[in-house]
Design a protein around this motif. Sequence first.
Motif, PDB file in Angstrom:
ATOM      1  N   GLY A  94       0.835  -1.192   0.000  1.00  9.41           N
ATOM      2  CA  GLY A  94       0.000   0.000   0.000  1.00  9.41           C
ATOM      3  C   GLY A  94       0.870   1.242   0.000  1.00  9.41           C
ATOM      4  O   GLY A  94       1.757   1.385   0.839  1.00  9.41           O
ATOM      5  N   HIS A  95       0.644   2.135  -0.962  1.00  7.52           N
ATOM      6  CA  HIS A  95       1.401   3.381  -1.075  1.00  7.52           C
ATOM      7  C   HIS A  95       0.419   4.542  -0.906  1.00  7.52           C
ATOM      8  O   HIS A  95      -0.474   4.723  -1.738  1.00  7.52           O
ATOM      9  N   LEU A  96       0.580   5.320   0.137  1.00  8.82           N
ATOM     10  CA  LEU A  96      -0.297   6.464   0.386  1.00  8.82           C
ATOM     11  C   LEU A  96       0.521   7.749   0.422  1.00  8.82           C
ATOM     12  O   LEU A  96       1.539   7.825   1.119  1.00  8.82           O
ATOM     13  N   ILE A  97       0.082   8.733  -0.344  1.00  8.07           N
ATOM     14  CA  ILE A  97       0.699  10.056  -0.297  1.00  8.07           C
ATOM     15  C   ILE A  97      -0.058  10.896   0.730  1.00  8.07           C
ATOM     16  O   ILE A  97      -1.286  11.009   0.681  1.00  8.07           O
ATOM     17  N   LEU A  98       0.688  11.479   1.668  1.00  8.27           N
ATOM     18  CA  LEU A  98       0.113  12.344   2.692  1.00  8.27           C
ATOM     19  C   LEU A  98       0.571  13.774   2.444  1.00  8.27           C
ATOM     20  O   LEU A  98       1.757  14.020   2.264  1.00  8.27           O
ATOM     21  N   ARG A  99      -0.381  14.704   2.459  1.00  9.60           N
ATOM     22  CA  ARG A  99      -0.020  16.112   2.303  1.00  9.60           C
ATOM     23  C   ARG A  99      -0.765  16.933   3.340  1.00  9.60           C
ATOM     24  O   ARG A  99      -1.942  16.692   3.615  1.00  9.60           O
ATOM     25  N   GLY A 100      -0.056  17.900   3.914  1.00 11.62           N
ATOM     26  CA  GLY A 100      -0.670  18.755   4.915  1.00 11.62           C
ATOM     27  C   GLY A 100       0.344  19.214   5.938  1.00 11.62           C
ATOM     28  O   GLY A 100       1.552  19.121   5.733  1.00 11.62           O
ATOM     29  N   GLY A 101      -0.153  19.676   7.068  1.00 13.72           N
ATOM     30  CA  GLY A 101       0.711  20.158   8.122  1.00 13.72           C
ATOM     31  C   GLY A 101       1.421  19.023   8.840  1.00 13.72           C
ATOM     32  O   GLY A 101       0.825  17.989   9.143  1.00 13.72           O
ATOM     33  N   ILE A 123       2.612  18.765  11.909  1.00 11.20           N
ATOM     34  CA  ILE A 123       2.231  18.492  13.301  1.00 11.20           C
ATOM     35  C   ILE A 123       0.998  17.606  13.365  1.00 11.20           C
ATOM     36  O   ILE A 123       0.969  16.588  14.059  1.00 11.20           O
ATOM     37  N   VAL A 124      -0.036  17.970  12.614  1.00 11.56           N
ATOM     38  CA  VAL A 124      -1.286  17.212  12.679  1.00 11.56           C
ATOM     39  C   VAL A 124      -1.112  15.815  12.089  1.00 11.56           C
ATOM     40  O   VAL A 124      -1.658  14.829  12.604  1.00 11.56           O
ATOM     41  N   LEU A 125      -0.337  15.684  11.012  1.00 19.05           N
ATOM     42  CA  LEU A 125      -0.110  14.373  10.419  1.00 19.05           C
ATOM     43  C   LEU A 125       0.758  13.498  11.322  1.00 19.05           C
ATOM     44  O   LEU A 125       0.525  12.288  11.443  1.00 19.05           O
ATOM     45  N   ASP A 126       1.751  14.098  11.954  1.00 19.14           N
ATOM     46  CA  ASP A 126       2.606  13.340  12.861  1.00 19.14           C
ATOM     47  C   ASP A 126       1.793  12.779  14.024  1.00 19.14           C
ATOM     48  O   ASP A 126       1.941  11.604  14.406  1.00 19.14           O
ATOM     49  N   GLU A 127       0.927  13.589  14.588  1.00 13.61           N
ATOM     50  CA  GLU A 127       0.092  13.136  15.702  1.00 13.61           C
ATOM     51  C   GLU A 127      -0.825  11.994  15.263  1.00 13.61           C
ATOM     52  O   GLU A 127      -1.005  11.013  15.993  1.00 13.61           O
ATOM     53  N   ALA A 128      -1.413  12.120  14.076  1.00 10.67           N
ATOM     54  CA  ALA A 128      -2.320  11.091  13.586  1.00 10.67           C
ATOM     55  C   ALA A 128      -1.590   9.775  13.339  1.00 10.67           C
ATOM     56  O   ALA A 128      -2.080   8.700  13.697  1.00 10.67           O
ATOM     57  N   LEU A 129      -0.422   9.844  12.741  1.00  3.70           N
ATOM     58  CA  LEU A 129       0.346   8.628  12.459  1.00  3.70           C
ATOM     59  C   LEU A 129       0.776   7.933  13.747  1.00  3.70           C
ATOM     60  O   LEU A 129       0.724   6.702  13.857  1.00  3.70           O
ATOM     61  N   ARG A 130       1.215   8.705  14.722  1.00  8.70           N
ATOM     62  CA  ARG A 130       1.637   8.104  15.985  1.00  8.70           C
ATOM     63  C   ARG A 130       0.465   7.419  16.687  1.00  8.70           C
ATOM     64  O   ARG A 130       0.620   6.355  17.291  1.00  8.70           O
ATOM     65  N   GLU A 131      -0.690   8.028  16.594  1.00  7.97           N
ATOM     66  CA  GLU A 131      -1.865   7.455  17.246  1.00  7.97           C
ATOM     67  C   GLU A 131      -2.367   6.214  16.520  1.00  7.97           C
ATOM     68  O   GLU A 131      -2.716   5.214  17.141  1.00  7.97           O
ATOM     69  N   VAL A 132      -2.386   6.256  15.195  1.00  5.08           N
ATOM     70  CA  VAL A 132      -2.993   5.178  14.406  1.00  5.08           C
ATOM     71  C   VAL A 132      -1.998   4.069  14.075  1.00  5.08           C
ATOM     72  O   VAL A 132      -2.332   2.881  14.101  1.00  5.08           O
ATOM     73  N   LEU A 133      -0.746   4.450  13.772  1.00  4.52           N
ATOM     74  CA  LEU A 133       0.229   3.488  13.276  1.00  4.52           C
ATOM     75  C   LEU A 133       1.384   3.218  14.240  1.00  4.52           C
ATOM     76  O   LEU A 133       2.062   2.204  14.113  1.00  4.52           O
ATOM     77  N   GLY A 134       1.608   4.135  15.144  1.00  6.37           N
ATOM     78  CA  GLY A 134       2.694   3.930  16.092  1.00  6.37           C
ATOM     79  C   GLY A 134       4.044   4.431  15.637  1.00  6.37           C
ATOM     80  O   GLY A 134       5.051   4.229  16.317  1.00  6.37           O
ATOM     81  N   ILE A 135       4.114   5.086  14.489  1.00  3.26           N
ATOM     82  CA  ILE A 135       5.353   5.720  14.040  1.00  3.26           C
ATOM     83  C   ILE A 135       5.031   7.144  13.586  1.00  3.26           C
ATOM     84  O   ILE A 135       3.920   7.412  13.116  1.00  3.26           O
ATOM     85  N   GLY A 136       6.008   8.037  13.724  1.00  2.00           N
ATOM     86  CA  GLY A 136       5.776   9.420  13.348  1.00  2.00           C
ATOM     87  C   GLY A 136       6.455   9.784  12.048  1.00  2.00           C
ATOM     88  O   GLY A 136       7.114   8.959  11.407  1.00  2.00           O
ATOM     89  N   LEU A 137       6.299  11.034  11.651  1.00  2.00           N
ATOM     90  CA  LEU A 137       6.971  11.531  10.457  1.00  2.00           C
ATOM     91  C   LEU A 137       8.474  11.595  10.700  1.00  2.00           C
ATOM     92  O   LEU A 137       8.920  11.796  11.830  1.00  2.00           O
ATOM     93  N   ALA A 172     -10.491   9.374   9.874  1.00  2.00           N
ATOM     94  CA  ALA A 172     -11.352   9.561  11.043  1.00  2.00           C
ATOM     95  C   ALA A 172     -10.631  10.349  12.133  1.00  2.00           C
ATOM     96  O   ALA A 172     -11.220  11.221  12.793  1.00  2.00           O
ATOM     97  N   HIS A 173      -9.350  10.056  12.337  1.00  2.00           N
ATOM     98  CA  HIS A 173      -8.583  10.754  13.368  1.00  2.00           C
ATOM     99  C   HIS A 173      -8.336  12.212  12.989  1.00  2.00           C
ATOM    100  O   HIS A 173      -8.363  13.094  13.852  1.00  2.00           O
ATOM    101  N   LEU A 174      -8.100  12.459  11.713  1.00  7.82           N
ATOM    102  CA  LEU A 174      -7.772  13.815  11.265  1.00  7.82           C
ATOM    103  C   LEU A 174      -8.998  14.720  11.211  1.00  7.82           C
ATOM    104  O   LEU A 174      -8.871  15.945  11.292  1.00  7.82           O
ATOM    105  N   GLY A 175     -10.166  14.127  11.056  1.00  6.09           N
ATOM    106  CA  GLY A 175     -11.398  14.910  11.062  1.00  6.09           C
ATOM    107  C   GLY A 175     -11.420  15.988   9.990  1.00  6.09           C
ATOM    108  O   GLY A 175     -11.245  15.703   8.802  1.00  6.09           O
ATOM    109  N   GLU A 176     -11.578  17.233  10.419  1.00  2.95           N
ATOM    110  CA  GLU A 176     -11.689  18.356   9.490  1.00  2.95           C
ATOM    111  C   GLU A 176     -10.339  19.008   9.183  1.00  2.95           C
ATOM    112  O   GLU A 176     -10.292  20.074   8.571  1.00  2.95           O
ATOM    113  N   ALA A 177      -9.259  18.408   9.582  1.00  3.19           N
ATOM    114  CA  ALA A 177      -7.935  18.983   9.314  1.00  3.19           C
ATOM    115  C   ALA A 177      -7.717  19.129   7.808  1.00  3.19           C
ATOM    116  O   ALA A 177      -8.177  18.319   7.012  1.00  3.19           O
TER     117      ALA A 177
END
Length: 224
Positions: A54-61, A63-77, A120-125
């Motif tokens: 699975g290859h996913l491109i993430l774009r955005g801020g 801080i918010v993406l790092d927090e989401a990844l740590r919560e959902v996947l357990g690794i940060g940016l 779902a974690h990122l919501g309206e970000a």
Amino acid sequence: MSNSVHVYDARADHATVTAESPLAYSYQRSGMPAPGEASGEKSRAVIGERAFLGHLILRGGAIVLDEALREVLGIGLPGRPNSLTVDADGQRSVQWLSPDEWLLIVPGDETFGLETRLRAHLGEAHVAIVDVSAGQTLIELSGEAAHEVLMKSTVYDVDPHAFTVGTGVTTLFAKTNVILRRPDESRWELIVRRSFADYVYRWLLDAGEEYGIGVARESRHESQ
């Protein structure tokens, strides 16, 4: 990872359709032996495809993406440009592509669920998540002569002392662009567009001929 899988076809009971990786035909056409079979000696370089990831491109801020990844996947940016972070079992990674863009790679069967949980974690970000799994593949290069094969193929400095573990860059490779990365001491990875996969594969076979390059293949598997 097999380069061909069978997936359930909901239109017919117990029917399957074959999904082939970008290099499925290349393997058949090249007729290359598995490592060492041709000469009876161990190959100094080995290539193989890690297909259907699975290859996913993430774009955005960040801080918010790092927090989401740590919560959902357990690794940060990754903490710096041209670098990647890899989880403990080496199956999931996040790579810096540009100041607001990262590439997330996970096992293929996790892709949809992970994207759903991230959204779902990122919501309206104000972020974007794009699944590009079908448009690219990952070619792995290993062996004691792996970096020598790469030195014949790219202008980027791939000396192991300069291109350290955890480095990942977008660069010119032969006559195409690739994402080149080094997730650990023993492996290099090239992420290529699907339409250039055969070109890169054949280029590596030619560049690695003097090192007795071999092709790692794995058995077929089925999922329904």
